[in-house]
Design an enzyme around this catalytic site. Structure first.
Site, short mmCIF file in Angstrom:
data_model
loop_
_atom_site.label_atom_id
_atom_site.label_comp_id
_atom_site.label_asym_id
_atom_site.label_seq_id
_atom_site.Cartn_x
_atom_site.Cartn_y
_atom_site.Cartn_z
N GLY A 239 0.77 -1.24 0.00
CA GLY A 239 0.00 0.00 0.00
C GLY A 239 0.79 1.28 0.00
O GLY A 239 0.20 2.37 -0.10
N GLU A 273 4.12 -6.60 2.04
CA GLU A 273 3.71 -7.00 0.68
C GLU A 273 3.70 -5.81 -0.29
O GLU A 273 2.67 -5.53 -0.90
CB GLU A 273 2.30 -7.58 0.70
CG GLU A 273 2.10 -8.83 1.51
CD GLU A 273 0.63 -9.24 1.60
OE1 GLU A 273 0.37 -10.42 1.80
OE2 GLU A 273 -0.26 -8.36 1.49
N ARG A 276 3.49 -1.61 -5.68
CA ARG A 276 3.71 -0.35 -6.39
C ARG A 276 5.02 0.35 -5.97
O ARG A 276 5.71 0.90 -6.81
CB ARG A 276 2.52 0.57 -6.11
CG ARG A 276 2.52 1.84 -6.91
CD ARG A 276 1.43 2.81 -6.39
NE ARG A 276 0.20 2.21 -6.03
CZ ARG A 276 -0.90 2.19 -6.79
NH1 ARG A 276 -0.87 2.74 -7.98
NH2 ARG A 276 -2.01 1.63 -6.35
N ARG A 312 -5.13 2.52 -16.01
CA ARG A 312 -5.26 3.33 -14.78
C ARG A 312 -5.92 4.70 -15.02
O ARG A 312 -6.79 5.08 -14.24
CB ARG A 312 -3.90 3.50 -14.09
CG ARG A 312 -3.23 2.18 -13.73
CD ARG A 312 -2.06 2.35 -12.78
NE ARG A 312 -2.53 2.71 -11.46
CZ ARG A 312 -2.47 3.91 -10.94
NH1 ARG A 312 -1.94 4.90 -11.63
NH2 ARG A 312 -2.95 4.14 -9.76
N TYR A 316 -9.34 4.78 -12.94
CA TYR A 316 -9.29 5.53 -11.67
C TYR A 316 -9.13 7.03 -11.86
O TYR A 316 -8.95 7.76 -10.89
CB TYR A 316 -8.08 5.07 -10.83
CG TYR A 316 -7.87 3.59 -10.71
CD1 TYR A 316 -8.77 2.79 -10.02
CD2 TYR A 316 -6.75 2.99 -11.26
CE1 TYR A 316 -8.55 1.42 -9.89
CE2 TYR A 316 -6.52 1.64 -11.14
CZ TYR A 316 -7.43 0.86 -10.46
OH TYR A 316 -7.21 -0.49 -10.34
N CYS A 344 -12.20 2.39 -29.41
CA CYS A 344 -13.50 2.99 -29.70
C CYS A 344 -14.30 3.25 -28.43
O CYS A 344 -15.37 2.64 -28.23
CB CYS A 344 -14.27 2.08 -30.65
SG CYS A 344 -13.29 1.73 -32.09
N TYR A 373 0.79 -2.10 -12.06
CA TYR A 373 -0.59 -2.13 -12.53
C TYR A 373 -0.70 -1.53 -13.94
O TYR A 373 -1.70 -0.92 -14.29
CB TYR A 373 -1.52 -1.40 -11.54
CG TYR A 373 -1.36 -1.92 -10.14
CD1 TYR A 373 -1.82 -3.19 -9.80
CD2 TYR A 373 -0.69 -1.18 -9.16
CE1 TYR A 373 -1.62 -3.70 -8.52
CE2 TYR A 373 -0.50 -1.69 -7.88
CZ TYR A 373 -0.96 -2.95 -7.57
OH TYR A 373 -0.77 -3.45 -6.31
N1 LLP Z 1 -1.30 -7.06 -0.54
C1 LLP Z 1 -2.59 -7.18 -0.85
C2 LLP Z 1 -3.40 -8.14 -0.10
C3 LLP Z 1 -3.15 -6.42 -1.89
O1 LLP Z 1 -4.43 -6.56 -2.18
C4 LLP Z 1 -2.34 -5.50 -2.61
C5 LLP Z 1 -2.90 -4.70 -3.70
C6 LLP Z 1 -0.98 -5.42 -2.26
C7 LLP Z 1 -0.50 -6.20 -1.23
C8 LLP Z 1 -0.03 -4.50 -2.97
O2 LLP Z 1 -0.40 -3.17 -2.84
P1 LLP Z 1 0.58 -2.00 -3.31
O3 LLP Z 1 1.84 -2.05 -2.46
O4 LLP Z 1 0.92 -2.22 -4.74
O5 LLP Z 1 -0.19 -0.76 -3.11
N2 LLP Z 1 -4.88 -1.54 -9.65
C9 LLP Z 1 -4.77 -0.53 -8.64
C10 LLP Z 1 -4.16 -1.05 -7.36
C11 LLP Z 1 -4.86 -2.24 -6.78
C12 LLP Z 1 -4.21 -2.78 -5.55
C13 LLP Z 1 -4.76 -4.11 -5.17
N3 LLP Z 1 -4.13 -4.72 -4.04
C14 LLP Z 1 -4.01 0.66 -9.21
O6 LLP Z 1 -3.61 0.61 -10.36
O7 LLP Z 1 -3.85 1.66 -8.53
#
Ligand code: LLP
Length: 421
Positions: A239, A273, A276, A312, A316, A344, A373
């Site tokens: 996150g 985890e 991004r 994206r 979003y 399109c 992503y």
């Molecule tokens: N752990 C879990 C359980 C998750 O669901 C996610 C992301 C992560 C770790 C990794 O999160 P990060 O560090 O990447 O923020 N498609 C969206 C983002 C969706 C995130 C889903 N879960 C975007 O393009 O912003």
């Protein structure tokens, strides 16, 4: 910090000219900088050194085999969410004892394959899922280790589609039910419940929501232990937000400094985890201007990448910087453009009302911060082959995923004979 920089008005990926890559490989293409990827992984590792966590790279942000393999070599584990990601993890020789598996809906086949692989643990999100894992273990003669994903009821300030820790989200289990599950672990003969998992959302730029979530689960961890149960692991999810435009996100060390005092008291092995934070600014999407068009009210730059290649902005309203691969002089005239793809749909845009130097047909543009992503959410919509992926490693570029061909578009399709008559 990333390694996509101008030298004499030309954009480079590390020491390689992006124009050269675009001309040789064709566009659109995703381009990754190995150095940037690894340095972001190391930033987190270094920041959390005192807690020595397992850093499980979130494959959903970018599951390209070479991207993941590079991170494995640097010491990362993997956070997976599907049988497909497990397959890819196995293909690159990932250590199963560094794989955690989250998802609100895991099928029996996916669970069985993960049990066979011997992953570290499942992040479990419901009681029916526990029942299913227990049943499959009995059948296979295996034991499963699991962490319960707790929904801490914390709202992270981010896009509503990517906040995951509020009571209205589909994710996780509330605290009272979690305590009950731990106390009733004996009901599940083949399961060892040994951890807690939280993940409150994505692109979170401040430490505050994480602190709030950790504070909320601290009494739960104490209560679980007080009742005589064991907790070995705390997985605080991913996150961490990155810079797309002018965000001022916490750095990895700010984040670690904020959460470490709370975590060090808990006497647990920490799992992170991040997706991004590691992959986001390590990749860009390179696209070519097809046409420049003026309508009665707007100017459009029509490029060869569309919403199927990078979803994206459309999904979003996300902002990605757009830079010319060859920069004009400071005198080059600028204008507000919508940068749009060939698909399109009116929702097919990469940028809206963006002030950009006027481009010509054939100019290359770099869509920045597209390593997370980006490709992983791309599709074949409008029967568009998925684009090539390229990585620069030590001054050389490598094609790490070939551009799809039209043959790839029909792979697996079968026309029943009755339709051929
Ligand atoms: N752990 C879990 C359980 C998750 O669901 C996610 C992301 C992560 C770790 C990794 O999160 P990060 O560090 O990447 O923020 N498609 C969206 C983002 C969706 C995130 C889903 N879960 C975007 O393009 O912003």
């Amino acid at each position: 910090m990333h390694h996509f920089k101008y030298k004499n008005s030309r954009l480079y990926c590390e020491s390689v000219s992006i124009e050269k890559i675009a001309k040789e490989v064709g566009t659109p293409l995703y381009l990754y900088s190995y150095k940037t990827l690894i340095s972001h992984y190391r930033k987190i590792k270094e920041a959390f050194k005192s807690l020595n966590p397992i850093i499980c790279f979130s494959m959903k942000s970018n599951s390209n085999l070479s991207v993941c393999r590079a991170l494995l070599k640097a010491g990362a584990g993997l956070d997976i969410v599907s049988g497909g990601e497990l397959f890819k993890a196995k293909r690159i020789g990932a250590n199963p004892k560094k794989i955690v598996y989250a998802s609100v809906g895991k099928t029996a086949v996916e669970i069985s394959n993960a049990l066979k692989a011997g992953i570290l643990f499942f992040n479990v999100e419901s009681i029916p899922e526990l029942v299913l894992i227990d049943k499959l273990c009995a059948h296979m003669g295996k034991r499963a280790t699991i962490a319960i994903r707790v929904n801490p009821g914390v709202k992270a300030k981010t896009h509503r589609y990517i906040t995951t820790g509020t009571r209205n989200d589909k994710f996780g289990i509330d605290e009272d039910t979690t305590l009950r599950i731990f106390n009733e672990n004996a009901k599940f003969k083949y399961i060892d419940i040994i951890g807690i998992h939280i993940h409150i959302g994505s692109q979170i730029t401040q430490a505050y929501p994480f602190l709030k979530a950790i504070r909320k689960i601290t009494p739960l961890i104490r209560a679980i232990r007080k009742a005589g149960n064991r907790i070995d692991y705390l997985n605080i999810g991913g996150g961490l937000g990155i810079i797309y435009n002018n965000e001022k996100p916490q750095t990895a060390s700010d984040f670690a400094r904020a959460v470490t005092p709370l975590l060090s008291k808990l006497n647990v092995k920490l799992i992170l985890e991040p997706g991004r934070f590691i992959s986001g600014n390590s990749g860009i999407l390179v696209t070519r201007v097809l046409h420049v068009k003026k309508s009665l009210s707007k100017s459009f730059m029509i490029v060869d990448a569309g919403m199927n290649d990078i979803m994206r902005p459309s999904l979003y309203g996300a902002f990605h910087k757009i830079l010319p691969v060859i920069r004009g002089s400071s005198k080059t005239e600028k204008r507000k453009f919508d940068v749009v793809g060939p698909i399109c749909e009116s929702g097919d845009f990469l940028a809206k009302d963006r002030e950009l130097a006027i481009a010509r047909e054939g100019d290359f543009l770099a869509v920045m911060s597209a390593g997370a992503y980006g490709f992983s959410m791309s599709s074949n919509y409008n029967a568009r082959p998925r684009v090539a992926e390229v990585m620069v490693i030590n001054g050389k570029y490598y094609i790490i995923r070939k551009r799809e061909s039209c043959q790839d578009l029909i792979r697996g399709e079968v026309i029943p004979k009755v339709l051929l008559r």
